[in-house]
Design a protein around this motif. Structure first.
Motif, short mmCIF file in Angstrom:
data_model
loop_
_atom_site.label_atom_id
_atom_site.label_comp_id
_atom_site.label_asym_id
_atom_site.label_seq_id
_atom_site.Cartn_x
_atom_site.Cartn_y
_atom_site.Cartn_z
N ARG A 1 81.40 133.91 52.89
CA ARG A 1 82.77 133.70 53.26
C ARG A 1 83.26 133.67 54.57
O ARG A 1 83.71 132.74 55.08
N LEU A 2 82.55 134.39 55.66
CA LEU A 2 82.79 134.25 56.98
C LEU A 2 82.06 133.11 57.54
O LEU A 2 82.94 132.46 58.14
N GLY A 3 81.14 132.69 57.06
CA GLY A 3 80.50 131.38 57.62
C GLY A 3 81.38 130.34 56.99
O GLY A 3 81.48 129.35 57.84
N THR A 4 82.01 130.11 55.80
CA THR A 4 82.86 129.19 55.49
C THR A 4 83.80 129.02 56.31
O THR A 4 84.57 128.03 56.60
N VAL A 5 84.42 130.36 56.63
CA VAL A 5 85.79 130.15 57.51
C VAL A 5 85.57 129.69 58.85
O VAL A 5 86.08 128.79 59.17
N VAL A 6 84.33 130.07 59.43
CA VAL A 6 83.96 129.59 60.83
C VAL A 6 83.80 127.96 60.74
O VAL A 6 84.16 127.53 61.83
N ILE A 7 83.07 127.62 59.87
CA ILE A 7 82.49 126.18 59.96
C ILE A 7 83.61 125.27 59.49
O ILE A 7 83.98 124.32 60.16
#
Length: 67
Positions: free
Chosen positions: A35-41
């Motif tokens: 989830r954090l990776g998706t938000v950042v990307i």
């Protein structure tokens, strides 16, 4: 130099808007790595979100510390 900084800021603001519209900022109290990776990307992709790019992180394996 100022124009470049302004363009980067606008790019990231558009990315935050796209992330907010997709509801990635709400929902979980303890977000996982995907989830954090998706938000950042999604934030980094910026305006590309509005031309069909839907970046998502499917797997996220964090390295384990050595013992």
């Amino acid at each position: 130099m100022r124009i470049g900084s302004a363009l980067v800021a606008i790019w990231l603001i558009i990315g935050v808007l796209a992330t907010w519209q997709r509801g990635y900022f709400t929902g979980t109290e303890n977000p996982d790595c995907e989830r954090l990776g998706t938000v950042v990307i999604t934030i980094v992709a910026g305006p590309l979100n509005y031309v069909g790019l839907n970046p998502k992180v499917e797997e996220c394996d964090l390295p384990e510390p050595s013992q």
